[in-house]
Scaffold this active site. Structure first.
Site, PDB file in Angstrom:
ATOM      1  N   ASP A  70       8.357  -7.088   7.793  1.00 34.63           N
ATOM      2  CA  ASP A  70       7.868  -5.712   7.729  1.00 34.63           C
ATOM      3  C   ASP A  70       8.812  -4.886   6.864  1.00 34.63           C
ATOM      4  O   ASP A  70       9.989  -5.219   6.724  1.00 34.63           O
ATOM      5  CB  ASP A  70       7.797  -5.120   9.142  1.00 34.63           C
ATOM      6  CG  ASP A  70       6.910  -3.888   9.224  1.00 34.63           C
ATOM      7  OD1 ASP A  70       5.940  -3.787   8.437  1.00 34.63           O
ATOM      8  OD2 ASP A  70       7.170  -3.026  10.084  1.00 34.63           O
ATOM      9  N   GLU A  71       8.304  -3.815   6.282  1.00 33.06           N
ATOM     10  CA  GLU A  71       9.096  -2.902   5.439  1.00 33.06           C
ATOM     11  C   GLU A  71       9.819  -3.676   4.329  1.00 33.06           C
ATOM     12  O   GLU A  71      11.005  -3.498   4.074  1.00 33.06           O
ATOM     13  CB  GLU A  71      10.089  -2.101   6.291  1.00 33.06           C
ATOM     14  CG  GLU A  71       9.459  -1.311   7.424  1.00 33.06           C
ATOM     15  CD  GLU A  71       8.524  -0.190   6.979  1.00 33.06           C
ATOM     16  OE1 GLU A  71       8.533   0.182   5.786  1.00 33.06           O
ATOM     17  OE2 GLU A  71       7.764   0.314   7.823  1.00 33.06           O
ATOM     18  N   SER A  77       0.858  -1.184   0.000  1.00 33.59           N
ATOM     19  CA  SER A  77       0.000   0.000   0.000  1.00 33.59           C
ATOM     20  C   SER A  77       0.890   1.228   0.000  1.00 33.59           C
ATOM     21  O   SER A  77       2.115   1.124   0.060  1.00 33.59           O
ATOM     22  CB  SER A  77      -0.897   0.018   1.241  1.00 33.59           C
ATOM     23  OG  SER A  77      -0.114   0.279   2.386  1.00 33.59           O
ATOM     24  N   ALA A 101      -1.305   2.919   5.747  1.00 32.50           N
ATOM     25  CA  ALA A 101      -2.518   2.135   5.492  1.00 32.50           C
ATOM     26  C   ALA A 101      -2.751   1.078   6.564  1.00 32.50           C
ATOM     27  O   ALA A 101      -3.795   0.439   6.574  1.00 32.50           O
ATOM     28  CB  ALA A 101      -2.439   1.471   4.120  1.00 32.50           C
ATOM     29  N   LYS A 136      -0.207  -1.435   7.437  1.00 35.04           N
ATOM     30  CA  LYS A 136       0.498  -2.681   7.123  1.00 35.04           C
ATOM     31  C   LYS A 136       1.123  -3.307   8.366  1.00 35.04           C
ATOM     32  O   LYS A 136       0.984  -4.510   8.594  1.00 35.04           O
ATOM     33  CB  LYS A 136       1.576  -2.431   6.057  1.00 35.04           C
ATOM     34  CG  LYS A 136       1.021  -2.031   4.709  1.00 35.04           C
ATOM     35  CD  LYS A 136       2.105  -1.705   3.713  1.00 35.04           C
ATOM     36  CE  LYS A 136       2.960  -0.528   4.095  1.00 35.04           C
ATOM     37  NZ  LYS A 136       2.263   0.758   4.219  1.00 35.04           N
TER      38      LYS A 136
END
EC number: 2.7.1.21
Length: 193
Positions: free
Chosen positions: A87-88, A9, A13, A15
């Site tokens: 993540d990321e 996204s 958003a 995530k």
């Protein structure tokens, strides 16, 4: 057979919140997850995933040189891993995305990656580009622009809220540095037609 997922996204958003919820869901069922995050994103502290809602968890941090498959396999030898959560994911290298695909394909471990598609200048991050190309399942999370349209772009801004039109691809920041917006308003802010 396990799958490689990419949930993407624009900024803000949810995530990281979604990733933390998925981890909770697995653990509620006595399954084990491995959370991983890039070392360069230290907004919540090195090796920590945090959401804007105020929840967070410790995670294994990695650099662009880390062999992610080797890390996961070594940890699996100590304790079975039912899911890997990244993540990321935009900060993954191309090679690391292929390593993660190997975990799904060879080791039968689901891998769920969360990240943004493009940088503040409209260019794909290398990790995101490979994930978009090879992930088994793509999931778009939605957020909105100030105009109410779906936000698909992340605009980098200065302290006064003015668009930054050039610079490094990677500049770690949150709401203080980035605004999610639709393509139309991103283009206007960037001086594009």
């Amino acid at each position: 057979m396990a799958s490689l997922y990419f949930t993407y996204s624009a900024m803000n958003a949810g995530k990281s919140t979604s990733l933390l919820q998925v981890a909770h869901n697995y653990e509620e069922r006595q399954q084990h997850v491995l959370l991983m995050t890039p070392a360069l994103d230290d907004r919540a502290g090195k090796g920590r995933i945090a959401s804007r809602l105020g929840i967070g968890r410790d995670a294994v941090s990695f650099t662009h040189r880390t062999d992610l498959a080797a890390v996961v396999r070594a940890r699996y030898m100590q304790q079975a891993i039912d899911c890997v959560l990244i993540d990321e994911a935009q900060f993954l290298s191309e090679e690391q995305v292929w390593q993660l695909s190997s975990l799904a394909d060879t080791d039968n471990i689901p891998v769920m990656c969360y990240g943004i598609r493009t940088d503040a200048f409209g260019n794909a991050f290398p990790g995101s580009a490979v994930l978009l190309a090879i992930a088994d399942k793509l999931v778009e999370m939605k957020t909105i622009c100030h105009c109410g349209r779906k936000a698909t772009m992340s605009l980098r801004v200065d302290e006064q809220g003015n668009a930054i039109r050039m610079g490094q691809q990677i500049a770690i920041g949150g709401n203080d540095r980035y605004v999610s917006c639709c393509r139309k308003h991103w283009k206007e802010a960037m001086g594009l037609r």
